[in-house]
Design a protein around this motif. Structure first.
Motif, PDB file in Angstrom:
ATOM      1  N   ALA A 225       0.831  -1.207   0.000  1.00  0.00           N
ATOM      2  CA  ALA A 225       0.000   0.000   0.000  1.00  0.00           C
ATOM      3  C   ALA A 225       0.864   1.256   0.000  1.00  0.00           C
ATOM      4  O   ALA A 225       0.526   2.259  -0.648  1.00  0.00           O
ATOM      5  CB  ALA A 225      -0.929  -0.008   1.208  1.00  0.00           C
ATOM      6  N   GLU A 226       1.996   1.196   0.724  1.00  0.00           N
ATOM      7  CA  GLU A 226       2.908   2.340   0.733  1.00  0.00           C
ATOM      8  C   GLU A 226       3.522   2.555  -0.643  1.00  0.00           C
ATOM      9  O   GLU A 226       3.655   3.695  -1.111  1.00  0.00           O
ATOM     10  CB  GLU A 226       4.008   2.105   1.768  1.00  0.00           C
ATOM     11  N   VAL A 227       3.900   1.467  -1.297  1.00  0.00           N
ATOM     12  CA  VAL A 227       4.471   1.571  -2.646  1.00  0.00           C
ATOM     13  C   VAL A 227       3.434   2.124  -3.618  1.00  0.00           C
ATOM     14  O   VAL A 227       3.744   2.967  -4.474  1.00  0.00           O
ATOM     15  CB  VAL A 227       4.990   0.193  -3.113  1.00  0.00           C
ATOM     16  N   LYS A 228       2.203   1.672  -3.492  1.00  0.00           N
ATOM     17  CA  LYS A 228       1.142   2.165  -4.374  1.00  0.00           C
ATOM     18  C   LYS A 228       0.945   3.672  -4.200  1.00  0.00           C
ATOM     19  O   LYS A 228       0.779   4.404  -5.194  1.00  0.00           O
ATOM     20  CB  LYS A 228      -0.157   1.415  -4.081  1.00  0.00           C
ATOM     21  N   LYS A 229       0.982   4.137  -2.984  1.00  0.00           N
ATOM     22  CA  LYS A 229       0.852   5.578  -2.727  1.00  0.00           C
ATOM     23  C   LYS A 229       2.012   6.338  -3.364  1.00  0.00           C
ATOM     24  O   LYS A 229       1.810   7.401  -3.982  1.00  0.00           O
ATOM     25  CB  LYS A 229       0.804   5.821  -1.221  1.00  0.00           C
ATOM     26  N   ALA A 230       3.231   5.808  -3.215  1.00  0.00           N
ATOM     27  CA  ALA A 230       4.402   6.454  -3.821  1.00  0.00           C
ATOM     28  C   ALA A 230       4.315   6.416  -5.344  1.00  0.00           C
ATOM     29  O   ALA A 230       4.758   7.354  -6.026  1.00  0.00           O
ATOM     30  CB  ALA A 230       5.676   5.760  -3.340  1.00  0.00           C
ATOM     31  N   TYR A 231       3.744   5.346  -5.873  1.00  0.00           N
ATOM     32  CA  TYR A 231       3.569   5.238  -7.330  1.00  0.00           C
ATOM     33  C   TYR A 231       2.628   6.334  -7.831  1.00  0.00           C
ATOM     34  O   TYR A 231       2.881   6.954  -8.873  1.00  0.00           O
ATOM     35  CB  TYR A 231       3.041   3.859  -7.682  1.00  0.00           C
ATOM     36  N   GLN A 232       1.553   6.593  -7.106  1.00  0.00           N
ATOM     37  CA  GLN A 232       0.633   7.649  -7.521  1.00  0.00           C
ATOM     38  C   GLN A 232       1.343   9.006  -7.530  1.00  0.00           C
ATOM     39  O   GLN A 232       1.134   9.817  -8.451  1.00  0.00           O
ATOM     40  CB  GLN A 232      -0.584   7.700  -6.600  1.00  0.00           C
ATOM     41  N   ALA A 233       2.206   9.233  -6.551  1.00  0.00           N
ATOM     42  CA  ALA A 233       2.980  10.478  -6.538  1.00  0.00           C
ATOM     43  C   ALA A 233       3.918  10.537  -7.744  1.00  0.00           C
ATOM     44  O   ALA A 233       4.125  11.614  -8.336  1.00  0.00           O
ATOM     45  CB  ALA A 233       3.766  10.587  -5.236  1.00  0.00           C
ATOM     46  N   HIS A 234       4.473   9.393  -8.112  1.00  0.00           N
ATOM     47  CA  HIS A 234       5.338   9.325  -9.294  1.00  0.00           C
ATOM     48  C   HIS A 234       4.544   9.641 -10.562  1.00  0.00           C
ATOM     49  O   HIS A 234       4.999  10.411 -11.417  1.00  0.00           O
ATOM     50  CB  HIS A 234       5.962   7.934  -9.394  1.00  0.00           C
ATOM     51  N   VAL A 235       3.368   9.060 -10.691  1.00  0.00           N
ATOM     52  CA  VAL A 235       2.528   9.334 -11.860  1.00  0.00           C
ATOM     53  C   VAL A 235       2.242  10.830 -11.946  1.00  0.00           C
ATOM     54  O   VAL A 235       2.367  11.443 -13.026  1.00  0.00           O
ATOM     55  CB  VAL A 235       1.207   8.537 -11.781  1.00  0.00           C
ATOM     56  N   GLN A 236       1.899  11.436 -10.842  1.00  0.00           N
ATOM     57  CA  GLN A 236       1.617  12.877 -10.824  1.00  0.00           C
ATOM     58  C   GLN A 236       2.846  13.672 -11.263  1.00  0.00           C
ATOM     59  O   GLN A 236       2.736  14.604 -12.074  1.00  0.00           O
ATOM     60  CB  GLN A 236       1.193  13.305  -9.417  1.00  0.00           C
ATOM     61  N   LYS A 237       4.015  13.327 -10.735  1.00  0.00           N
ATOM     62  CA  LYS A 237       5.242  14.058 -11.065  1.00  0.00           C
ATOM     63  C   LYS A 237       5.571  13.960 -12.555  1.00  0.00           C
ATOM     64  O   LYS A 237       5.955  14.958 -13.189  1.00  0.00           O
ATOM     65  CB  LYS A 237       6.401  13.502 -10.228  1.00  0.00           C
ATOM     66  N   VAL A 238       5.406  12.769 -13.130  1.00  0.00           N
ATOM     67  CA  VAL A 238       5.687  12.589 -14.560  1.00  0.00           C
ATOM     68  C   VAL A 238       4.748  13.462 -15.398  1.00  0.00           C
ATOM     69  O   VAL A 238       5.182  14.116 -16.360  1.00  0.00           O
ATOM     70  CB  VAL A 238       5.559  11.105 -14.952  1.00  0.00           C
ATOM     71  N   LEU A 239       3.484  13.480 -15.047  1.00  0.00           N
ATOM     72  CA  LEU A 239       2.529  14.322 -15.778  1.00  0.00           C
ATOM     73  C   LEU A 239       2.891  15.798 -15.646  1.00  0.00           C
ATOM     74  O   LEU A 239       2.813  16.562 -16.622  1.00  0.00           O
ATOM     75  CB  LEU A 239       1.118  14.075 -15.260  1.00  0.00           C
ATOM     76  N   GLU A 240       3.303  16.198 -14.466  1.00  0.00           N
ATOM     77  CA  GLU A 240       3.693  17.600 -14.256  1.00  0.00           C
ATOM     78  C   GLU A 240       4.930  17.952 -15.069  1.00  0.00           C
ATOM     79  O   GLU A 240       4.997  19.045 -15.666  1.00  0.00           O
ATOM     80  CB  GLU A 240       3.937  17.852 -12.769  1.00  0.00           C
ATOM     81  N   LEU A 241       5.909  17.070 -15.104  1.00  0.00           N
ATOM     82  CA  LEU A 241       7.111  17.333 -15.900  1.00  0.00           C
ATOM     83  C   LEU A 241       6.776  17.522 -17.373  1.00  0.00           C
ATOM     84  O   LEU A 241       7.425  18.304 -18.074  1.00  0.00           O
ATOM     85  CB  LEU A 241       8.110  16.180 -15.736  1.00  0.00           C
ATOM     86  N   ALA A 242       5.758  16.806 -17.835  1.00  0.00           N
ATOM     87  CA  ALA A 242       5.358  16.900 -19.240  1.00  0.00           C
ATOM     88  C   ALA A 242       4.430  18.082 -19.501  1.00  0.00           C
ATOM     89  O   ALA A 242       3.994  18.290 -20.637  1.00  0.00           O
ATOM     90  CB  ALA A 242       4.691  15.610 -19.680  1.00  0.00           C
ATOM     91  N   GLY A 243       4.118  18.841 -18.445  1.00  0.00           N
ATOM     92  CA  GLY A 243       3.271  20.002 -18.626  1.00  0.00           C
ATOM     93  C   GLY A 243       1.801  19.683 -18.795  1.00  0.00           C
ATOM     94  O   GLY A 243       1.047  20.476 -19.388  1.00  0.00           O
ATOM     95  N   ILE A 244       1.359  18.545 -18.284  1.00  0.00           N
ATOM     96  CA  ILE A 244      -0.043  18.135 -18.418  1.00  0.00           C
ATOM     97  C   ILE A 244      -0.850  18.692 -17.252  1.00  0.00           C
ATOM     98  O   ILE A 244      -0.482  18.526 -16.086  1.00  0.00           O
ATOM     99  CB  ILE A 244      -0.147  16.600 -18.494  1.00  0.00           C
ATOM    100  N   ALA A 245      -1.925  19.341 -17.555  1.00  0.00           N
ATOM    101  CA  ALA A 245      -2.741  20.020 -16.551  1.00  0.00           C
ATOM    102  C   ALA A 245      -3.483  19.040 -15.658  1.00  0.00           C
ATOM    103  O   ALA A 245      -3.744  17.897 -16.042  1.00  0.00           O
ATOM    104  CB  ALA A 245      -3.737  20.949 -17.247  1.00  0.00           C
ATOM    105  N   ASP A 246      -3.838  19.514 -14.451  1.00  0.00           N
ATOM    106  CA  ASP A 246      -4.656  18.752 -13.496  1.00  0.00           C
ATOM    107  C   ASP A 246      -4.009  17.412 -13.149  1.00  0.00           C
ATOM    108  O   ASP A 246      -4.682  16.380 -13.042  1.00  0.00           O
ATOM    109  CB  ASP A 246      -6.062  18.543 -14.086  1.00  0.00           C
ATOM    110  N   ALA A 247      -2.690  17.435 -12.957  1.00  0.00           N
ATOM    111  CA  ALA A 247      -1.947  16.205 -12.734  1.00  0.00           C
ATOM    112  C   ALA A 247      -2.383  15.428 -11.490  1.00  0.00           C
ATOM    113  O   ALA A 247      -2.490  14.193 -11.545  1.00  0.00           O
ATOM    114  CB  ALA A 247      -0.445  16.492 -12.687  1.00  0.00           C
ATOM    115  N   PRO A 248      -2.647  16.069 -10.343  1.00  0.00           N
ATOM    116  CA  PRO A 248      -3.031  15.274  -9.163  1.00  0.00           C
ATOM    117  C   PRO A 248      -4.289  14.441  -9.378  1.00  0.00           C
ATOM    118  O   PRO A 248      -4.326  13.252  -9.030  1.00  0.00           O
ATOM    119  CB  PRO A 248      -3.241  16.348  -8.079  1.00  0.00           C
ATOM    120  N   ALA A 249      -5.324  15.047  -9.961  1.00  0.00           N
ATOM    121  CA  ALA A 249      -6.575  14.304 -10.176  1.00  0.00           C
ATOM    122  C   ALA A 249      -6.384  13.213 -11.218  1.00  0.00           C
ATOM    123  O   ALA A 249      -6.919  12.096 -11.070  1.00  0.00           O
ATOM    124  CB  ALA A 249      -7.675  15.263 -10.614  1.00  0.00           C
TER     125      ALA A 249
END
Length: 705
Positions: A225-249
């Motif tokens: 569960a901890e890894v899954k939470k960290a993975y979601q943060a990773h997904v958000q960061k990758v989207l942000e680096l690519a300039g994709i809007a509304d990355a957290p949601a």
């Protein structure tokens, strides 16, 4: 499969740096990794070998062999060895790989510098140069990925989603040779001989779509569960680096979608069951058995529209993913596809993307402190993509034909010893023995390097297009595999390159491959005495031979067909031995809350038990007429078992060890060494007595072959 995700673009499985052994033993791949401040001191690449080829300084003689044979053989090494900062583990394979990596680097960099190089060597040099052009990659930003992201953005309905799924299909899994079941694409395909008719090739359809190594990471609590939470943060960061809007949601919705995919996935144990995987489908069956996707559109985009039949390895998962294609929001699928396209391409994008990918897959998931140097990643990727081009040059410069000849002689001896073990089985009927002999008599073995080399003429490689080179290489390999459909089955393909430190059993061909790079110390040392070599490389050879007769291999006949050649009574006895071995290994606990999965590891453990026993027999047969010498204070049998134990020495970071225990079909090296508990000669060699921690009563020792 390997405990970290296998991504041909983002985590190139190194053709140089592998660590494992078995019917398909691909070890944990090393993700591209980011810099950390203080690297741990690098261990010596060469242990202090005794005169006769084993590491006496690496032992701990204060430990009784019968209490902890692994530490007796390796305790000194365990105390003095630090895992390099850019690795999640360190073992005998890694030790060899450090030297091999330098050799391959010389070859690759020479090709890059040689302006007169042509043909495959030019491609090798240009692939390496393109990846090493950090300034050029930085200047381009995410522009090289724009065509793929635009295609995903243009998806408007189920038909165009099916088109995208199909166009992404790649030959990025291997079910029976390298036990690699992981793809982060919605589906994977493996094209090989039909398990029901090995005279023809078919596509095997495989579940995919997860970013984490296994469904359990999405569905279990605790560290998962901890890894899954960290993975979601990773997904958000990758989207942000690519300039994709509304990355957290979007990251939250992407991980929620992957969790639904995980719910329909088959388990590791189910996936490793070849009989459960043997599900022939016609192309028309996809629409009725897996409704949701527009399958004709998918097949057209995948280049499979003319293919009439398939084998679907995890039918419930394929049906489940197809259903999710229509029950989950289209925009969520588009976000999901965009994320994976970026994540997969991260090593070939600006530094921030590669660093973020390492931060999650390398550091969080596997505990690795530091990213590997860029040149190491470049060598690994080049050697993976152009493996036989690099391998051809490697063989010319570094492989001694005498090593090949000596290894071939050992193989011949060990195959003969296995045949004698079949004859000696009191519990097996003459009918089953005859079928087993037919299989061993028809076994084909390839050593060191192929007779003919792969042609890379159709692969376009540019010196200034790192991402394009990787994408074209994947497509090139996919088309090479598609070309097998309808073609005459060939039995000369090498599924590992000469510079790969591993070995493989190919059940559909009843064939073994031992690449040149594994024929090095501590597995094979031309200066070592025979006992040490038979204990190390001999047990590896015996292991691969025995895979033809493990719980999976035993289901295939001498032609490679999935066919029951056993009498019912004999198979019942064989299965009972397997159950006992699974129970034995399931009692081992690397962590208080995590045990070895003896059922998942059963094939490898059978191969270790039978392979070690067979190699010892072969060693004894090879010594006919020679006096048994005590060398450096050790008898021949003691040196044999020490050679085996030292070949499996290794250290893991806790995170990587947990992942390996959960997902790898191989037991970690410490537990593979426990195989000796089932060999009577080990007890005699080291005077192991009742009351010692490793002692098993004779009736509790598992004898498989």
């Amino acid at each position: 499969m390997s405990p970290t995700p296998r991504r041909l673009l983002s985590i190139a499985v190194s053709a140089v740096l592998v660590a494992g052994l078995g019917a398909c033993n691909a070890p944990p791949s090393q993700p591209p990794q980011a810099a950390a401040p203080k690297p741990a001191p690098a261990p010596s690449t060469k242990p202090v070998l005794g005169t006769f080829g084993f590491d006496t300084a690496g032992m701990d003689r204060s430990v009784q062999p019968g209490d902890d044979f692994y530490m007796y053989a390796n305790g000194g090494w365990m105390k003095s060895t630090e895992i390099p900062a850019d690795r999640s583990s360190f073992n005998s394979f890694t030790r060899i790989s450090l030297d091999t990596e330098k050799q391959v680097r010389d070859l690759v960099e020479s090709a890059a510098k040689d302006k007169a190089a042509t043909g495959d060597l030019r491609k090798v040099g240009d692939y390496y140069s393109a990846f090493m052009d950090e300034a050029g990659i930085e200047a381009k930003g995410v522009a090289p990925l724009k065509p793929q992201l635009d295609a995903i953005a243009a998806i408007t309905d189920a038909k165009s989603l099916s088109q995208e799924f199909g166009s992404q299909l790649r030959a990025d899994v291997d079910l029976l040779n390298n036990t690699d079941f992981f793809t982060d694409r919605p589906f994977g395909v493996w094209i090989s001989q039909d398990v029901n008719d090995p005279s023809r090739n078919v596509p095997y359809f495989v579940q995919g779509g997860l970013g984490l190594p296994d469904r359990s990471f999405y569905l279990e609590g605790g560290r998962s569960a901890e890894v899954k939470k960290a993975y979601q943060a990773h997904v958000q960061k990758v989207l942000e680096l690519a300039g994709i809007a509304d990355a957290p949601a979007k990251a939250q919705r992407i991980v929620a979608l992957e969790t639904e995919i995980a719910r329909v996935h088959a388990t590791q144990e189910q996936t490793n069951d070849v009989q459960l995987g043997n599900n022939p489908w016609t192309q028309a069956d996809f629409a009725t058995k897996a409704p949701g996707l527009d399958w004709p559109t998918f097949m057209q985009a995948a280049g499979l529209s003319n293919q009439k039949d398939f084998i679907v390895w995890q039918p419930k998962a394929v049906a489940g993913i197809s259903k999710l294609a229509t029950t989950q929001p289209l925009d969520t699928w588009k976000d999901y596809l965009a994320f994976h396209a970026i994540d997969r391409a991260s090593p070939f994008l600006p530094k921030a993307f590669a660093d973020e990918q390492f931060a999650f897959y390398g550091h969080t998931l596997n505990g690795t402190p530091q990213q590997r140097d860029r040149w190491k990643r470049a060598v690994s990727m080049t050697s993976n993509v152009l493996g036989e081009a690099v391998g051809h040059a490697y063989v010319k410069r570094y492989v001694d034909p005498k090593t090949k000849e000596r290894a071939e002689a050992m193989v011949k001896n060990i195959v003969a010893a296995f045949g004698k073990r079949i004859d000696a089985l009191a519990w097996m009927s003459p009918e089953t023995k005859a079928a087993a002999h037919a299989k061993i008599d028809n076994l084909k073995v390839a050593v060191a390097y192929p007779d003919t080399w792969r042609d890379y003429g159709a692969l376009e490689v540019k010196p200034d297009d790192a991402l394009g080179n990787a994408q074209r290489a994947e497509l090139f390999d996919y088309k090479r595999n598609l070309a097998k459909l309808g073609a005459t089955v060939s039995h000369d393909e090498w599924y590992m390159t000469p510079q790969t430190i591993n070995a493989v059993n190919i059940p559909l061909e009843n064939r073994l491959i031992f690449p040149a790079a594994i024929l090095q110390p501590p597995f094979f040392d031309p200066n070592a005495d025979d006992a040490v070599n038979y204990g190390a490389i001999g047990s590896v050879i015996g292991h691969e031979i025995s895979h033809s007769f493990d719980n999976t291999g035993a289901l295939f006949d001498q032609t490679g067909r999935l066919h029951n050649w056993w009498t019912p009574a004999d198979f019942t006895k064989f299965a009972a031995a397997g159950q006992a071995l699974a129970a034995q290994f399931s009692a081992y606990k690397p962590f208080p809350d995590l045990s070895i999965n003896g059922k998942l590891n059963l094939g490898e453990n059978i191969a270790d038990v039978a392979g070690l026993a067979t190699s010892l027999d072969a060693y004894h047969l090879s010594q006919q007429g020679k006096p048994a010498q005590t060398l450096e204070g050790f008898t021949p049998d003691q040196r044999f078992f020490l050679g085996f134990a030292q070949a499996w020495r290794g250290k893991y970071r806790d995170e990587a060890l947990r992942n390996a225990v959960k997902t790898d079909v191989h037991s970690p090296g410490r537990y593979r060494t426990m195989t000796v508990r089932n060999i009577d000669a080990w007890y005699d060699a080291f005077a192991v007595k009742p009351g010692q921690a490793m002692y098993l009563a004779p009736e509790a020792r598992v004898k498989v072959w």
